[in-house]
Scaffold this motif. Structure first.
Motif, PDB file in Angstrom:
ATOM      1  N   UNK A   8       0.853  -1.187   0.000  1.00  0.00           N
ATOM      2  CA  UNK A   8       0.000   0.000   0.000  1.00  0.00           C
ATOM      3  C   UNK A   8       0.890   1.238   0.000  1.00  0.00           C
ATOM      4  N   UNK A   9       0.812   2.058  -1.051  1.00  0.00           N
ATOM      5  CA  UNK A   9       1.687   3.227  -1.133  1.00  0.00           C
ATOM      6  C   UNK A   9       1.217   4.348  -0.218  1.00  0.00           C
ATOM      7  N   UNK A  10       2.051   5.350  -0.075  1.00  0.00           N
ATOM      8  CA  UNK A  10       1.698   6.547   0.693  1.00  0.00           C
ATOM      9  C   UNK A  10       0.605   7.284  -0.071  1.00  0.00           C
ATOM     10  N   UNK A  11      -0.602   7.372   0.506  1.00  0.00           N
ATOM     11  CA  UNK A  11      -1.736   7.972  -0.198  1.00  0.00           C
ATOM     12  C   UNK A  11      -2.002   9.408   0.228  1.00  0.00           C
ATOM     13  N   UNK A  12      -1.138   9.966   1.034  1.00  0.00           N
ATOM     14  CA  UNK A  12      -1.318  11.355   1.437  1.00  0.00           C
ATOM     15  C   UNK A  12      -0.429  11.703   2.605  1.00  0.00           C
ATOM     16  N   UNK A  13      -0.056  12.961   2.691  1.00  0.00           N
ATOM     17  CA  UNK A  13       0.849  13.417   3.744  1.00  0.00           C
ATOM     18  C   UNK A  13       0.220  13.202   5.118  1.00  0.00           C
ATOM     19  N   UNK A  14       0.973  12.530   5.979  1.00  0.00           N
ATOM     20  CA  UNK A  14       0.504  12.309   7.334  1.00  0.00           C
ATOM     21  C   UNK A  14      -0.463  11.159   7.500  1.00  0.00           C
ATOM     22  N   UNK A  15      -0.793  10.447   6.426  1.00  0.00           N
ATOM     23  CA  UNK A  15      -1.733   9.330   6.507  1.00  0.00           C
ATOM     24  C   UNK A  15      -0.959   8.051   6.815  1.00  0.00           C
ATOM     25  N   UNK A  16      -1.326   7.379   7.903  1.00  0.00           N
ATOM     26  CA  UNK A  16      -0.617   6.172   8.316  1.00  0.00           C
ATOM     27  C   UNK A  16      -1.333   4.900   7.894  1.00  0.00           C
TER      28      UNK A  16
END
Length: 440
Positions: A8-16
């Motif tokens: 699962x890639x990084x889908x947004x800043x600050x989203x864990x």
């Protein structure tokens, strides 16, 4: 052939983490590069996950509704070449091997061993012959033809009367369809059917629907709002006759917008937004976010108005940023653009976040009054009810006027009832004399 792990890639800043809301593939599917594999959701924004390579789906790492951490494996593919997972003993892998569960193949269960004595006993048991139609108890409950009188003894009729049973709806198992006590018991056991004249039948089905995606986000947000915010709701009647006349005149004019093209068609919302901007200038505490855990009220200078919008997936709140810096036509254009993005599912996380006060409207279905739920952590929400022509007394006679209620809720920890009333009365005065909206 090799294997390729997709995380699962990084889908947004600050989203864990993100919630898996849709699979577009299943095990065994052949996929191509850039083909969409899944969709995940966070903060009401849906993000599609494409495949970086061609391959065959071997494993899916989550179920619909699961929350998946960023960087967690979600898909395993069989690909041409080595892939990105190396076998032990091979060259150094570009990333540590990931242990993933392998789907267990469906195999037939081994036959149970039956002791010889039990097998012999079972061999002696012969299947029972099918029940005779004339002697077996019928459970079909098929009603009789119109006018046919059911056959039953006085005792059976009394039993049916006490149980509230219409004997015409009971199938008898006795000679010539005679109804016995066992038929009454069978009828009661399966539940009485509605009389055939109505054509209605009972439906005892129960469907379990998992709450996922946007619906779960809405449920969580509403629970948070109602559990933490003590609401006070204030309803006021607004005469929008003059406003509607002005709006009709402005919409007839085909004038160019400042950025080119024609000005957008104005709805009620841009007028309300500009009225709110003027009212907030007098009461800036209404444009605040309340951090109840820290005990701090963040009073914002920029007025970012959320517009609650119904979409096929559920309720979302796109945000018109800096309404204080937009004229009435700019507000109208931005509302139209955001509404279309929300309905098509293309609105970004930034467009769906950052509001400081919200408007909610059900349009023509708005009802006479509502009790809007505040969009946490805001302190106010303005609810628009439907417009209706009603008789209004002008001092000498009743005249028809276009009337509309505003149903607005406030955080009573921050906004007192008097302050709420002053705020709505200011908006009422601006909407009832719409020329004031254009006066700086």
């Amino acid at each position: 052939m090799g294997e390729h792990i997709i995380k699962l890639p990084d889908v947004g800043e600050g989203v864990a983490e993100a919630e898996l809301v849709e699979w577009h593939v299943k095990i065994g599917d052949i996929v191509r590069e850039d083909m969409v594999l899944a969709a995940v959701m966070t903060d009401k924004a849906t993000v599609e996950i494409p495949s970086p390579v061609d391959g065959e789906i071997l494993w899916l790492g989550a179920e619909i509704g699961d929350t998946v951490a960023i960087g967690s494996p979600i898909v395993r593919l069989k690909v041409a070449g080595e892939g990105n997972v190396r076998q032990q003993g091979g060259a150094v892998a570009s990333e540590p091997p990931v242990k993933l569960p392998t789907p267990k193949p469906e195999t037939a269960a081994p036959a149970a061993k039956i002791p010889p004595a039990a097998a012999a006993a079972a061999a002696e048991v012969k299947p029972a012959p099918p029940a005779s139609k004339s002697t077996g108890v019928s459970v079909s409950g098929a009603p009789r033809p119109e006018g046919e009188k059911p056959l039953a003894s006085p005792a059976v009729r009394l039993r049916a009367k006490e149980a509230g049973i219409d004997l015409r709806q009971v199938a008898g198992s006795g000679p010539a369809g005679r109804i016995g006590h066992e038929d009454i018991e069978a009828f009661l056991a399966r539940g009485p059917q509605v009389a055939k004249a109505s054509g209605l039948t009972r439906n005892d089905a129960v469907e379990d629907i998992k709450v996922i995606g946007l619906r779960r986000k809405i449920a969580e947000k509403m629970t948070l709002s109602k559990s933490r915010i003590p609401h006070i709701t204030y309803v006021e009647e607004i005469d929008v006759t003059a406003l509607e006349e002005l709006r009709a005149v402005l919409n007839k004019e085909k004038r160019q917008a400042s950025g080119g093209g024609e000005r957008p068609k104005l709805t009620l919302l841009p007028f309300l937004m500009r009225a709110m901007v003027k009212a907030i200038a007098d009461q800036p505490q209404l444009n605040s976010l309340f951090d109840d855990e820290a005990g701090i009220i963040h009073q914002h200078g920029g007025i970012h108005i959320g517009i609650a919008a119904q979409t096929p997936s559920g309720l979302v709140v796109p945000v018109v940023k800096h309404a204080e810096a937009r004229d009435i036509w700019d507000c109208g254009a931005e509302v139209a653009r955001l509404a279309e993005a929300a309905k098509s599912g293309t609105a970004t996380r930034d467009e769906l976040s950052g509001s400081t006060i919200t408007i909610t409207s059900l349009g023509a279905m708005g009802g006479v009054a509502t009790t809007p739920v505040i969009n946490h952590p805001e302190v106010a929400i303005i609810g628009v009810n439907k417009m209706m022509v009603r008789p209004v007394w002008d001092g000498t006679q009743f005249i028809p006027r276009k009337m509309m209620n505003l149903s607005s809720s406030f955080d009573h920890r921050v906004i007192d009832g008097w302050e709420a009333a002053v705020f709505i009365q200011r908006i009422k005065a601006l909407l009832e004399t719409p020329a004031l909206i254009f006066v700086d």
